[in-house]
Design a protein around this motif. Structure first.
Motif, mmCIF file in Angstrom:
data_model
loop_
_atom_site.group_PDB
_atom_site.id
_atom_site.type_symbol
_atom_site.label_atom_id
_atom_site.label_comp_id
_atom_site.label_asym_id
_atom_site.label_seq_id
_atom_site.Cartn_x
_atom_site.Cartn_y
_atom_site.Cartn_z
ATOM 1 N N PRO A 249 -18.091 -105.156 9.890
ATOM 2 C CA PRO A 249 -19.491 -104.979 10.295
ATOM 3 C C PRO A 249 -19.683 -103.932 11.391
ATOM 4 N N HIS A 250 -18.653 -103.748 12.202
ATOM 5 C CA HIS A 250 -18.794 -102.786 13.288
ATOM 6 C C HIS A 250 -18.505 -101.360 12.853
ATOM 7 N N LEU A 251 -18.236 -101.210 11.594
ATOM 8 C CA LEU A 251 -17.836 -99.895 11.113
ATOM 9 C C LEU A 251 -18.922 -98.846 11.358
ATOM 10 N N THR A 252 -18.482 -97.732 11.886
ATOM 11 C CA THR A 252 -19.395 -96.603 12.029
ATOM 12 C C THR A 252 -19.163 -95.645 10.879
ATOM 13 N N ILE A 253 -20.213 -95.330 10.172
ATOM 14 C CA ILE A 253 -20.058 -94.403 9.059
ATOM 15 C C ILE A 253 -20.606 -93.039 9.443
ATOM 16 N N VAL A 254 -19.725 -92.076 9.436
ATOM 17 C CA VAL A 254 -20.101 -90.720 9.822
ATOM 18 C C VAL A 254 -20.314 -89.888 8.565
ATOM 19 N N PRO A 255 -21.412 -89.167 8.502
ATOM 20 C CA PRO A 255 -21.643 -88.344 7.303
ATOM 21 C C PRO A 255 -20.639 -87.208 7.203
ATOM 22 N N LEU A 256 -20.420 -86.779 6.011
ATOM 23 C CA LEU A 256 -19.461 -85.695 5.779
ATOM 24 C C LEU A 256 -19.978 -84.374 6.340
ATOM 25 N N ASN A 257 -19.056 -83.610 6.827
ATOM 26 C CA ASN A 257 -19.423 -82.293 7.329
ATOM 27 C C ASN A 257 -18.366 -81.287 6.888
ATOM 28 N N PHE A 258 -18.499 -80.870 5.668
ATOM 29 C CA PHE A 258 -17.433 -80.071 5.081
ATOM 30 C C PHE A 258 -17.223 -78.737 5.792
ATOM 31 N N GLU A 259 -18.312 -78.246 6.325
ATOM 32 C CA GLU A 259 -18.177 -76.969 7.002
ATOM 33 C C GLU A 259 -17.131 -77.068 8.108
ATOM 34 N N LYS A 260 -17.261 -78.143 8.834
ATOM 35 C CA LYS A 260 -16.346 -78.347 9.952
ATOM 36 C C LYS A 260 -14.912 -78.517 9.462
ATOM 37 N N TYR A 261 -14.775 -79.332 8.439
ATOM 38 C CA TYR A 261 -13.410 -79.580 7.962
ATOM 39 C C TYR A 261 -12.788 -78.291 7.444
ATOM 40 N N GLY A 262 -13.628 -77.512 6.809
ATOM 41 C CA GLY A 262 -13.126 -76.252 6.288
ATOM 42 C C GLY A 262 -12.618 -75.354 7.403
ATOM 43 N N LYS A 263 -13.342 -75.388 8.494
ATOM 44 C CA LYS A 263 -12.949 -74.555 9.620
ATOM 45 C C LYS A 263 -11.602 -75.007 10.187
ATOM 46 N N VAL A 264 -11.510 -76.302 10.376
ATOM 47 C CA VAL A 264 -10.245 -76.831 10.886
ATOM 48 C C VAL A 264 -9.121 -76.521 9.915
ATOM 49 N N SER A 265 -9.430 -76.705 8.658
ATOM 50 C CA SER A 265 -8.422 -76.454 7.643
ATOM 51 C C SER A 265 -7.942 -75.008 7.715
ATOM 52 N N LYS A 266 -8.869 -74.130 7.986
ATOM 53 C CA LYS A 266 -8.505 -72.727 8.085
ATOM 54 C C LYS A 266 -7.547 -72.508 9.262
ATOM 55 N N GLU A 267 -7.838 -73.168 10.347
ATOM 56 C CA GLU A 267 -6.950 -73.037 11.507
ATOM 57 C C GLU A 267 -5.531 -73.461 11.157
ATOM 58 N N VAL A 268 -5.481 -74.584 10.476
ATOM 59 C CA VAL A 268 -4.161 -75.080 10.091
ATOM 60 C C VAL A 268 -3.468 -74.087 9.168
ATOM 61 N N ARG A 269 -4.228 -73.560 8.252
ATOM 62 C CA ARG A 269 -3.627 -72.642 7.281
ATOM 63 C C ARG A 269 -3.107 -71.378 7.953
ATOM 64 N N GLU A 270 -3.779 -70.987 9.007
ATOM 65 C CA GLU A 270 -3.278 -69.811 9.719
ATOM 66 C C GLU A 270 -1.861 -70.056 10.235
ATOM 67 N N ILE A 271 -1.671 -71.241 10.733
ATOM 68 C CA ILE A 271 -0.323 -71.564 11.209
ATOM 69 C C ILE A 271 0.648 -71.590 10.042
ATOM 70 N N LEU A 272 0.255 -72.263 9.001
ATOM 71 C CA LEU A 272 1.172 -72.435 7.876
ATOM 72 C C LEU A 272 1.600 -71.093 7.290
ATOM 73 N N SER A 273 0.665 -70.176 7.245
ATOM 74 C CA SER A 273 0.982 -68.911 6.592
ATOM 75 C C SER A 273 2.078 -68.150 7.339
ATOM 76 N N GLU A 274 2.286 -68.490 8.590
ATOM 77 C CA GLU A 274 3.361 -67.825 9.320
ATOM 78 C C GLU A 274 4.735 -68.266 8.831
ATOM 79 N N TYR A 275 4.766 -69.423 8.235
ATOM 80 C CA TYR A 275 6.056 -69.939 7.788
ATOM 81 C C TYR A 275 6.272 -69.663 6.304
ATOM 82 N N ASP A 276 5.192 -69.554 5.589
ATOM 83 C CA ASP A 276 5.281 -69.181 4.187
ATOM 84 C C ASP A 276 3.970 -68.532 3.778
ATOM 85 N N PRO A 277 3.974 -67.240 3.697
ATOM 86 C CA PRO A 277 2.726 -66.539 3.365
ATOM 87 C C PRO A 277 2.176 -66.947 2.002
ATOM 88 N N ASN A 278 3.040 -67.477 1.141
ATOM 89 C CA ASN A 278 2.582 -67.889 -0.186
ATOM 90 C C ASN A 278 2.356 -69.388 -0.288
#
Length: 944
Positions: A249-278
């Motif tokens: 009952p105490h659950l907080t439901i947060v709406p999706l915000n794909f824009e944000k996730y995409g941005k974070v995902s991009k940050e992560v991918r920048e790191i990953l690409s240094e270890y394997d560009p492909n």
DNA sequence: CGGATCGAC
DNA sequence: CTATGTCGATCCG
């Protein structure tokens, strides 16, 4: 200790009085540093709620954990590692009577009232109550029935299989097994990175108020993911929000915000690409990397310390950047790099500076594990989010590994055949990517739950399943997967769909359809794609169009017709639907674009619960409906299209001619030659000279395998075999001998498959029909096994997985309680060799062994550890022999991200425990015997 | 080929 | 009250 290093090997104990006293602690663990971890990883990665600990002058660092780590007397082998940030979040909560002692407590671990979570039964009950009677539930039941029917069919088929057929299949499959074994490639290091509870983690990061609460991301109708607090209540991905609310009952439901996730995902991918560009991203929160090359390069880097990481500055930066645009993020990243090379002199003249760099120094070594730790560290530094990772020789295994120590952990399968097989041995097939709910249930009907059982039944499976399926099963049970990452090819289709409250007027439907087409067209133009086909479906009605389409109008023109067909087909009644979608597929390849061929498909689904299944207008309806738009009779549609195709293929690459032909290129032929050579090599190497015929059970000695095969064939044809199904259990001897026996014949898959059908049809073809010209067999074969990125599945029976792997790699088997255990990072023990001068004890230390309670005079903690190891080993063996009974496995649902509605409750099955194993296990134990058996194996036996 | 189904994110 | 949206792969007729 100046570095604030925490961590080490954790022994069960309770031997030390707690200075704080009086707290409710489930147990006290004893940490003995010096086992090699510290030298590798001072203060590494992060989050670890629910811990108490202090430093004891004599005994080292002592942790007390209040998080239900029930040890049950079995040795607990675990490492806790903290980042400096985490350290800062810890509070001193009590004085220690030990000199130098301190008591740490993390802020976020309090299991306040209401945060206790629910047990499985309760969860299931609530879900059931919320579910029963709903249309969804009815539908679910129906689907379940369908699966049951499939199973029934399969079982009937199974009944008809004779021992002879099975035996034949066994031989053929085993030939394949041998070929596969030959092609096993352990040379790549594949990493699978998986962000922990990604969406939820991002939301928590950006809104600290959510941090301590159970939250889920999504909507009232559907949740995408939940945080770990919420998971305790059974709230998980793919669950409707309203049910989650009932659970928590105490659950907080947060709406999706794909824009944000995409941005974070991009940050992560920048790191990953240094270890394997492909590297290959899979969705926003997952990716595969092939770090083989990176590892090689890294070997040439300056010795031992690769990077300094400036924790302070990056943390500051990240905090400031949280709500900023992607652009500034990037700027921030490039202007203050996280890493810099080790050439900077460590011992600077400036003592202050030196102090700073030491404080914030993190060192990563050269091994794959170290690289992955580095990746995860950098991800955490940059995004404040944690990731889990798996390291293995192929993608399938890597994926499964990343689930082992989730969250915020990693696991590696060493690149050795035996290690792979050990890993798979007791692994439930459901954990394998590609094995879903249905397949699991079907296999379970055959008594197959674990991967080794999957292997044992390979012959049967080859008779019951399609070739693609059983070969996939075989790959799984051998631990084979793709070792290279394919660049993601061009997109093959694009679609949009929507559910809505029931809709039955034609106007609404048309307007919605138009809307969908508009959306789709927009997306389409973003990507600049052109299309080939147009489809439309009631429950998928499709049609193919000659001219190419990419605009709203063009798509809608086609989609409208198809929708019209459906509406007309039920007239005068309204068409009742609650889901509609439009899909386009058959994109032109880059080259084809020149020719301006277009196509789209679109579809419409009838509402699932509306129960409008009678509408199957079929061809006739559609044929009637050819009035407008492209306005040619249907038949000619196809004809034109086919003609166009032909034209196309003649103009382009010859490979593409008639779609399905396996195409040969130089590479695969070369591979074929190579494979063949390997096989012949093996034949010549006299690996196996004595051979027990699986039919007559007589020993045959021969150096000519052809001869042996002929013998078997004769046996098969001649001998009258008595028992039917017996042998699937009883074929131990035959199986093991056969297993890796080199085979001469070059029968291919096609033939294998054909024989299968022949057998099933009852025709008693002689098995010696081997030499039909099958030159391309291996081609096909290699092609098949080498593709397949092997898609993902997730989670998660931690206790099971953990037990599995610890059995293999630790000196001692481990029992890990599942609850909350995933809050801790477990570190592998492969680095034990690296000794730690860092933690040598003072000369005349007297330490109390937590097991035998005797005082031990030691010169070093290493030797003390050795004593504790021995002690524990003894007591463990004793215990296990006393009560062979292993505590019953309980399957928590903690980490299972993807449990569909109904089955949620049904998943809690125990895998059969004491089942005899032949096949895989046998061959394993054989090769184990070959190695020297050590204490590990002895204990494993006890566990059986 | 078209349609249904599975599996995954 | 209320059970996603998209994609690729495969199987079968």
């Amino acid at each position: 200790m100046q570095h604030g290093v925490l961590g080490g090997v954790v022994y069960p104990g309770g031997c030390l009085p707690l200075p704080g006293g009086g707290r409710h602690l489930d147990f006290v663990v004893f940490v003995a540093p010096g086992a090699g971890f510290f030298s590798v990883a001072p203060m590494r990665l992060s989050v670890c709620p629910a811990l108490l600990g202090f430093w004891h002058e004599k005994c080292g660092l002592v942790f007390t954990a209040s998080c239900q780590l029930h040890l049950r007397g079995i040795k607990f082998y675990k490492t806790y590692l903290f980042s400096r940030n985490t350290m800062k979040n810890m509070k001193k909560v009590g004085d220690s009577s030990c000199s130098d002692g301190f008591l740490l407590r993390m802020g976020l671990n309090d299991n306040k009232a209401g945060m206790q979570g629910l047990d499985k039964e309760k969860i299931n009950k609530i879900i059931m109550e919320a579910t029963k009677g709903s249309r969804f539930y009815e539908n679910e039941l129906k689907k379940d029935q369908q699966v049951n029917q499939r199973i029934e069919k399969m079982m009937q088929l199974k009944e008809k299989i004779t021992a002879q057929q099975l035996l034949k299949a066994q031989l053929q499959v085993d030939k394949l097994v041998m070929e596969l074994e030959q092609s096993r490639n352990l040379n790549n290091t594949i990493v699978h990175i998986d962000m922990d509870a990604f969406y939820a983690a991002v939301e928590m990061r950006d809104n600290p108020e959510l941090k301590e609460k159970p939250i889920a991301v999504g909507s009232m109708s559907m949740l995408s993911t939940s945080n770990y607090h919420a998971r305790r209540f059974g709230v998980r991905a793919a669950m409707p929000g309203f049910i989650a609310k009932k659970l928590c009952p105490h659950l907080t439901i947060v709406p999706l915000n794909f824009e944000k996730y995409g941005k974070v995902s991009k940050e992560v991918r920048e790191i990953l690409s240094e270890y394997d560009p492909n590297f290959m991203p899979m969705g926003l929160d997952e990716a595969y990397l092939n770090i083989t090359e990176h590892l090689e390069e890294r070997q040439n880097w300056p010795e031992n310390r690769r990077f300094f990481i400036n924790t302070e500055s990056t943390t500051e930066k990240d905090k400031g950047d949280v709500n900023m645009s992607a652009k500034s993020d990037k700027d921030g990243y490039s202007s203050s790099p996280v890493l810099f090379e080790d050439n900077t002199p460590l011992m600077d003249d400036n003592p202050e500076q030196r102090h700073q760099s030491e404080e914030n120094l993190v060192v990563f070594g050269n091994s794959a594990e170290e690289v992955v730790k580095e990746i995860r560290f950098r991800i955490e530094q940059k995004t404040q989010l944690t990731a889990s990772a798996g390291i293995a020789p192929n993608t399938m295994l890597a994926k499964m590994c990343s689930d082992c120590n989730k969250p915020n952990g990693q696991y590696k399968i060493p690149p050795e055949r035996q290690a792979v097989l050990d890993f798979l041995k007791d692994l439930p097939i459901r954990k394998v990517p590609g094995i879903g709910k249905v397949t699991e249930k079907m296999l379970k009907a055959l008594g197959i739950v674990t991967c080794s059982e999957l292997y044992q039944q390979r012959a049967l499976l080859s008779l019951l399943f399609s070739e693609a399926s059983w070969r996939n099963f075989l790959d799984i049970s051998l631990g084979l997967g793709s070792t290279h990452l394919e660049k993601d090819g061009e997109r093959k289709s694009m679609s949009t769909e929507r559910t809505f409250s029931e809709m039955n007027t034609a106007e609404d439907q048309y307007s919605l359809c138009r809307e969908l087409c508009r959306d789709l067209a927009q997306e389409l133009q973003k990507e600049g794609l052109k299309l080939k086909n147009v489809n439309f479906e009631v429950k998928t009605r499709a049609s193919t169009v000659l001219s190419s389409v990419s605009t709203e109008e063009e798509i809608f023109a086609v989609a409208k017709d198809l929708l019209g067909t459906e509406i007309d087909s039920v007239a005068p009644h309204p068409l009742r639907i609650r889901l509609m979608g439009v899909r386009v597929s058959g994109f032109l390849s880059e080259e084809e674009k020149k020719y301006q061929q277009k196509s789209i498909t679109s579809f419409l689904k009838s509402g699932r619960e509306v129960g409008f299944l009678s509408l199957q207008p079929g061809m006739s309806n559609q044929e009637c409906f050819t009035k407008n738009s492209e306005a040619s009779p249907r038949g000619s549609f196809f004809d034109k299209k086919r003609a166009a195709r032909q034209l196309n293929s003649e103009n382009f690459s010859p490979n593409e001619t008639i779609g399905k032909q396996p195409f040969h290129d130089r590479k695969s032929s070369a591979k074929f030659v190579e494979e063949t050579k390997k096989v012949t090599d093996l034949q010549n190497s006299n690996v196996c000279k004595i051979f027990t015929c699986p039919v007559c059970f007589e020993e045959q000695s021969s150096n000519n395998l052809e001869e042996l095969n002929r013998h078997i064939d004769e046996c098969l044809d001649g001998t009258c075999i008595k028992d039917t199904v017996e042998m699937s259990k009883n074929n131990n001897s035959g199986e093991t001998t056969l297993n890796f026996l080199p085979q001469v014949k070059n029968e291919n898959v096609d033939e294998c498959q054909k024989n299968k059908t022949d057998q099933l049809a009852g025709s008693d073809q002689s098995a010696s029909t081997s030499n039909k010209s099958t030159s391309n067999s291996t081609d096909k074969f290699t092609q098949i096994i080498s593709d397949k990125p092997n898609r993902e599945r997730q989670p998660s029976n931690l206790s099971d997985m953990a037990r599995n792997m610890y059995m293999k790699q630790c000196l001692f088997p481990t029992r890990i309680s599942q609850d909350n255990e995933d809050h801790f990072e477990k570190t592998e023990h492969t680095e034990e060799t690296s000794s730690s001068s860092f933690f040598e004890a003072k000369e005349d230390s007297v330490l109390v062994c937590p097991v035998c309670n005797s005082e031990q005079k030691t010169t070093s903690l290493v030797s003390f550890n050795r004593h504790v190891d021995v002690c524990l080993n003894k007591s463990l063996i004793q215990e296990l022999t006393e009560k062979k009974d292993f505590p019953a496995k309980t399957y928590n649902m903690e980490n299972s991200d993807r449990v569909g509605g109904l089955s949620r409750g049904q998943q809690c099955t125990n895998p059969s425990q004491g089942t005899k194993r032949s096949g895989l296990t046998t061959s394993q134990s054989v090769s184990k015997k070959a190695k020297s058996s050590n204490s590990k194996h002895t204990i494993e036996k006890f566990l059986k």
